[in-house]
Design an enzyme around this catalytic site. Sequence first.
Site, PDB file in Angstrom:
ATOM      1  N   GLU A   1      40.928  35.271  42.073  1.00  0.00           N
ATOM      2  CA  GLU A   1      40.102  35.922  43.100  1.00  0.00           C
ATOM      3  C   GLU A   1      40.921  36.367  44.313  1.00  0.00           C
ATOM      4  O   GLU A   1      40.766  37.490  44.797  1.00  0.00           O
ATOM      5  CB  GLU A   1      38.939  35.023  43.517  1.00  0.00           C
ATOM      6  CG  GLU A   1      37.917  34.758  42.403  1.00  0.00           C
ATOM      7  CD  GLU A   1      37.327  36.030  41.796  1.00  0.00           C
ATOM      8  OE1 GLU A   1      37.489  37.133  42.371  1.00  0.00           O
ATOM      9  OE2 GLU A   1      36.693  35.919  40.715  1.00  0.00           O
TER      10      GLU A   1
ATOM     11  N   GLY B   1      28.058  39.877  43.656  1.00  0.00           N
ATOM     12  CA  GLY B   1      28.257  41.330  43.632  1.00  0.00           C
ATOM     13  C   GLY B   1      28.395  41.868  42.218  1.00  0.00           C
ATOM     14  O   GLY B   1      27.716  42.811  41.832  1.00  0.00           O
TER      15      GLY B   1
ATOM     16  N   HIS C   1      37.554  46.038  42.081  1.00  0.00           N
ATOM     17  CA  HIS C   1      37.790  44.591  41.983  1.00  0.00           C
ATOM     18  C   HIS C   1      37.556  44.097  40.552  1.00  0.00           C
ATOM     19  O   HIS C   1      38.413  43.432  39.970  1.00  0.00           O
ATOM     20  CB  HIS C   1      36.872  43.867  42.974  1.00  0.00           C
ATOM     21  CG  HIS C   1      36.993  42.375  42.960  1.00  0.00           C
ATOM     22  ND1 HIS C   1      37.764  41.678  43.855  1.00  0.00           N
ATOM     23  CD2 HIS C   1      36.446  41.443  42.142  1.00  0.00           C
ATOM     24  CE1 HIS C   1      37.686  40.380  43.595  1.00  0.00           C
ATOM     25  NE2 HIS C   1      36.886  40.217  42.553  1.00  0.00           N
ATOM     26  N   GLU C   2      36.408  44.433  40.009  1.00  0.00           N
ATOM     27  CA  GLU C   2      36.089  43.932  38.660  1.00  0.00           C
ATOM     28  C   GLU C   2      37.014  44.553  37.626  1.00  0.00           C
ATOM     29  O   GLU C   2      37.458  43.889  36.696  1.00  0.00           O
ATOM     30  CB  GLU C   2      34.623  44.201  38.296  1.00  0.00           C
ATOM     31  CG  GLU C   2      33.603  43.703  39.314  1.00  0.00           C
ATOM     32  CD  GLU C   2      33.772  42.258  39.736  1.00  0.00           C
ATOM     33  OE1 GLU C   2      34.293  41.450  38.943  1.00  0.00           O
ATOM     34  OE2 GLU C   2      33.391  41.933  40.879  1.00  0.00           O
TER      35      GLU C   2
ATOM     36  N   GLU D   1      30.206  32.919  34.392  1.00  0.00           N
ATOM     37  CA  GLU D   1      31.088  32.273  35.357  1.00  0.00           C
ATOM     38  C   GLU D   1      30.224  31.525  36.389  1.00  0.00           C
ATOM     39  O   GLU D   1      29.235  32.073  36.848  1.00  0.00           O
ATOM     40  CB  GLU D   1      31.956  33.292  36.095  1.00  0.00           C
ATOM     41  CG  GLU D   1      32.979  32.608  36.990  1.00  0.00           C
ATOM     42  CD  GLU D   1      33.951  33.577  37.663  1.00  0.00           C
ATOM     43  OE1 GLU D   1      33.786  34.805  37.539  1.00  0.00           O
ATOM     44  OE2 GLU D   1      34.872  33.080  38.314  1.00  0.00           O
TER      45      GLU D   1
END
Length: 885
Positions: free
Chosen positions: A326, A267, A303-304, A127
């Site tokens: 996001e 991150g 989050h991931e 990405e």
Amino acid sequence: MRTEQPKMIYLKDYQAPEYLIDETHLTFELHDDHTLVHAQLVMRRNPACGAGLPPLVLDGQQLELLNVSLDDAELAAADYTLTDSHLTVQPKAAAFTLDTSVRIHPETNTALEGLYKSSGMFCTQCEAEGFRKITYYLDRPDVMSKFTTTVSADQHAYPVLLSNGNPIASGPDEDGRHWATWEDPFMKPAYLFALVAGDLWCVEDKFTTMSEREVTLRIYVEPENIDKCQHAMTSLKKSMRWDEETYGREYDLDIFMIVAVNDFNMGAMENKGLNIFNSSAVLARAETATDAAHQRVEAIVAHEYFHNWSGNRVTCRDWFQLSLKEGFTVYRDSGFSADMNSATVKRIQDVAYLRTHQFAEDAGPMAHAVRPDSFIEISNFYTLTVYEKGSEVVGMIHTLLGAEGFRKGSDLYFERHDGQAVTCDDFIKAMEDANGADLSQFKRWYSQAGTPRLAVSESYDAAAKTYSLTFRQSCPATPDKVEKLPFVIPVALGLLDANGQDIPLRLQGEAAAAGTSRVISVTEAEQTFTFVDVAAQPLPSLLRGFSAPVKLSFPYSRDQLMFLMQHDSDGFNRWDAGQQLSVAVLQELIAQHQAGRPLVLDQRLVKALASVLGNAQLDQAMVAEMLSLPSEAYLTEISEVADVDAIHAAREFARQQLADSLFDALWQRYQANRAISRGTEYVAEAEHFARRALQNIALSYLMLSGKPEVVAATLEQFDAADNMTERLTALAVLVNSDFSAERAKALEVFAENFKDNPLVMDQWFSVQAGSTMPGGLARVQALMEHPAFNFKNPNKVRALIGAFAQQNLINFHAADGSGYRFLADLVIRLNALNPQIASRQLSPLTRWRKYDGARQALMKGELERILASGELSSDVYEVVSKSLA
Ligand code: TRP
Ligand code: ZN
């Protein structure tokens, strides 16, 4: 490095892909001095496009093309066109197979995009547009394909070979090599591709999903880190359960893997079934990671993981839609963190961060809408606006539709668009359709940049017993647009009576009161809301929970703010009243400093904080947040022209005064909490975070007294603590103190103990880079020579250079411009190594409009020097040129 002139790309130019890739079969042969990539693409003409067979234009960068075949027939050089960014071939049929072989060089890839090596292992970051550095492809998120990947490498050096999906075959090769094949049953865009090869160990666990499927969970790390994975594993299992319970989302493969790598630009990354993480976002144990680091790991793991639905199963049509995944995923992870910890404290931290950093971005030269309409380099748009403001926008939809309506909307969104690449409009449409709502005006939050201002005034009519609030909204011009249309601004509010109780709220025209805290929608440039049955003049509590990302102003007196601090039923607004009071008091001190007058602290701030500190009922994390004065960065953001020296002097003066006045209460709280810490084992949970947070902020105030008992306590905490939270605070307190012998000793002992742990050394660098003691730049320059520093490692650059330029404002903004020159030199060096990191480190210089004329000239001079320094990456070029425009 770019070779063509950087080109602006526009959302309005979007066109569907001419061709589709149904299947992608990849083979990687990994070697020490090169890698061979073979790609077989099963393709066809996109039926949604017209007839005819236009040329097929594949993306590809820094690839050495060895071979290209169409339907097994090798093409001669005359049959294709090759530039440094594209390979163009002419299909002969509507369905065909394209084979390419390329050679690439991960071993010299310092940009950390595409395939690269980190601490001896191979890993990928695709990405946004990194896959084109691996093979020729349609590298755009609306081209989704079924991937099979075979990896071969030396068995001894790379015993673990991973890719997306499920392992389907493996075996030995000749020459001590081996191979493994992975198959991902889900269609995905290339940006979610991942590959890892290395000498890794893993911790394994299991998770049973809501429909009773068993999933294997693995976290892969370098062997020495195997003892630092438990917190991430626990966080992963909590995330999986939470997403089932809160959003009805279940995991979909038999295995879920996380790999920790040391060199990573961000991150972490949500590659399907194979998340790749910056080791700083996975590894955590009491001895080496602070409470904040533990909470960051929990949030990023969540989050991931949440991206598996918001991002992977439903992905973005194009990169302008980045906030679709996001903003929504940040909203989801903040809800998770709020549920796992203290919701109010999480909200306070998020809002303080947004107001300080996103508001500054929205007021600067790179300001852009949540859905930008143009960019030069997409990597520059992984911003606070797309992530944090994007999350606020989703949060406002939640506020407007209510929890149930929002869930209906998200269910419809996931069901309707599963397997598709969609737009922010599709998200809104699902929310509208599920609720019969009209969000057309609301959508301006996606297209208009800038932070709206909301000025509120009141009037009370004692005879009629009515109370009116008038809202005036405006939005400053941003580089993209001057005139803005009114936003839909949900304002959660309450009205307090003289005892501090919320009164029932009944708007004019309503039959009865509806609650004591409610949401009104401000939709016009100017709008008045009148409440009836209001017996006496109330005090409004506005924008509860920070219900919209705006700058609200109301002419509160300091006494009224103190009243709200004590009585507001909304915890967030109690904190915010304290912040507003602190800002007023600090701005007064700043003015005194500028006028050359002696500084005099308004004792009401002391009184207010004394009462917070004396309140044993309050959550200690709240007490710690309330004791934290607004940061210098926030005071800078809200200044018209930021006076660096006055801001620093005023804030330090206030801290010293508070420390002197509150010494006894702070000391008592400190000792009580330290005693508990001494007697209990470390636990990474909210109540323990809270106790240590208060203990540590108390210590940082207490040390300003310089009293021998405090110095002794700091040294005791430094030596005896069983966890990094207490140890690092003690170190930071010493580093910012005048006790130079103790400071030097502590720094040396710390470095000796942790020299083999790069993540701990990052903290050691940061603490020193952030020290506001004079001579900051010289210290940073000296630290760059330290053996643990490494310019190619983004974590090191962030820990030392980022901390200096972004957190040490008094030193970075030295009037002689030395900080600016230093940063510009580094950006020029980094530009050649790692454009994404170079461009991010640059951001403090882009804020030149905030400073006085002399500093403005110095900062602009450095930007111009960067621009003239030679061939710039598109990343750096875009930020510098827009900053000077
Ligand atoms: N999608 C990643 C996230 O969860 C962002 C990301 C990771 C990224 N690595 C990157 C973006 C490299 C650009 C470049 O937020
Ligand atoms: Zn993300």
